[in-house]
Write a protein that holds these residues in place. Sequence first.
Motif, PDB file in Angstrom:
ATOM      1  N   ALA A  88       0.831  -1.211   0.000  1.00 22.25           N
ATOM      2  CA  ALA A  88       0.000   0.000   0.000  1.00 22.25           C
ATOM      3  C   ALA A  88       0.861   1.255   0.000  1.00 22.25           C
ATOM      4  CB  ALA A  88      -0.927   0.001   1.212  1.00 22.25           C
ATOM      5  N   GLN A  89       0.225   2.367  -0.340  1.00 17.47           N
ATOM      6  CA  GLN A  89       0.845   3.689  -0.303  1.00 17.47           C
ATOM      7  C   GLN A  89       0.111   4.509   0.764  1.00 17.47           C
ATOM      8  OE1 GLN A  89       3.398   4.492  -2.803  1.00 17.47           O
ATOM      9  NE2 GLN A  89       3.225   2.279  -3.088  1.00 17.47           N
ATOM     10  N   ASN A 105      -2.017  -2.294  -3.382  1.00 23.34           N
ATOM     11  CA  ASN A 105      -2.458  -1.196  -4.248  1.00 23.34           C
ATOM     12  C   ASN A 105      -3.475  -0.270  -3.594  1.00 23.34           C
ATOM     13  OD1 ASN A 105      -0.858  -2.093  -6.517  1.00 23.34           O
ATOM     14  ND2 ASN A 105      -2.352  -3.756  -6.727  1.00 23.34           N
ATOM     15  N   VAL A 106      -3.577  -0.322  -2.275  1.00 21.17           N
ATOM     16  CA  VAL A 106      -4.350   0.699  -1.565  1.00 21.17           C
ATOM     17  C   VAL A 106      -3.568   2.001  -1.614  1.00 21.17           C
ATOM     18  CG1 VAL A 106      -5.103   1.453   0.736  1.00 21.17           C
ATOM     19  CG2 VAL A 106      -5.582  -0.878  -0.048  1.00 21.17           C
ATOM     20  N   GLU A 107      -4.267   3.102  -1.825  1.00 20.09           N
ATOM     21  CA  GLU A 107      -3.655   4.427  -1.788  1.00 20.09           C
ATOM     22  C   GLU A 107      -4.450   5.307  -0.833  1.00 20.09           C
ATOM     23  OE1 GLU A 107      -3.154   6.168  -5.620  1.00 20.09           O
ATOM     24  OE2 GLU A 107      -2.027   4.465  -6.417  1.00 20.09           O
ATOM     25  N   GLY A 109      -4.947   8.885   0.704  1.00 21.78           N
ATOM     26  CA  GLY A 109      -4.596  10.283   0.521  1.00 21.78           C
ATOM     27  C   GLY A 109      -4.025  10.871   1.794  1.00 21.78           C
ATOM     28  N   GLY A 123      -6.675  -2.409  -3.820  1.00 19.96           N
ATOM     29  CA  GLY A 123      -6.996  -1.437  -4.855  1.00 19.96           C
ATOM     30  C   GLY A 123      -7.831  -0.256  -4.421  1.00 19.96           C
ATOM     31  N   THR A 124      -8.141  -0.139  -3.145  1.00 17.91           N
ATOM     32  CA  THR A 124      -8.970   0.972  -2.666  1.00 17.91           C
ATOM     33  C   THR A 124      -8.205   2.289  -2.780  1.00 17.91           C
ATOM     34  OG1 THR A 124     -10.069  -0.495  -1.087  1.00 17.91           O
ATOM     35  CG2 THR A 124     -10.285   1.873  -0.705  1.00 17.91           C
ATOM     36  N   ARG A 125      -8.849   3.294  -3.374  1.00 21.54           N
ATOM     37  CA  ARG A 125      -8.278   4.641  -3.459  1.00 21.54           C
ATOM     38  C   ARG A 125      -9.066   5.532  -2.510  1.00 21.54           C
ATOM     39  NH1 ARG A 125      -5.680   1.532  -6.188  1.00 21.54           N
ATOM     40  NH2 ARG A 125      -4.710   1.926  -8.215  1.00 21.54           N
ATOM     41  N   PRO A 127      -9.685   9.247  -0.794  1.00 20.64           N
ATOM     42  CA  PRO A 127      -9.384  10.684  -0.886  1.00 20.64           C
ATOM     43  C   PRO A 127      -8.750  11.215   0.403  1.00 20.64           C
ATOM     44  CG  PRO A 127     -11.655  10.222  -1.554  1.00 20.64           C
ATOM     45  CD  PRO A 127     -11.124   8.975  -0.921  1.00 20.64           C
TER      46      PRO A 127
END
Length: 202
Positions: A88-89, A105-107, A109, A123-125, A127
């Motif tokens: 993750a990021q 691949n979680v990002e 914010g 894969g969750t993005r 905000p």
Amino acid sequence: MFYSFKGFIPVVHPSSFVHPQATVTGNVVIGRNCYIGPGAALRGDWGGIVLEDGCNVQENCTIHMFPGITVLLKEGAHIGHGAVVHGAQIGRNCLVGMNSVLMDNVELGDECIVGAMSFVKEGTRVPARSLLAGNPAKIIKEVSDDMIAWKTSGTALYQALPAEMQQYWQPCEPLTALPANRPQQELLYTTWQQIKKEKGQS
């Protein structure tokens, strides 16, 4: 403990503190004023791990990834006890609560807060300034100024801790009784609830 892997040797800024019972392997770069607690495992074997300045990874956390991925913890990221970050990021000044799991691949914010024991799906993005909780985690609301002030003040303690550990930390044998001159600990931390009370909020 530090281990090289396939020619990659971990890089740690001298201002940071990595507990000797943590395990840091391979392609890992740790910036300034970071704290890595005992039992934490940062395994940069299949990909890379980068901690920017002022991050903390607390006791029994795991950071790893699928092949070819670089895990990035941006400045001031705060990873609570027992959390797992896998590929993750993590954005600047985020808080990942205790025993949470962030999948590949979680990002997140900047300035997000993930509640304790949450599961953030692959894969969750997310905000910026989002508060997430649950299994699977969902956005509950926006992070308020008070909440981010509480988070930032807590992280500041961990950013000061590496220097304190370098100055005061040392192995010892336990005492068998309390000494009469045992030092008193000062209350250093202001909770989010105390901040709200001081501002007259419910």
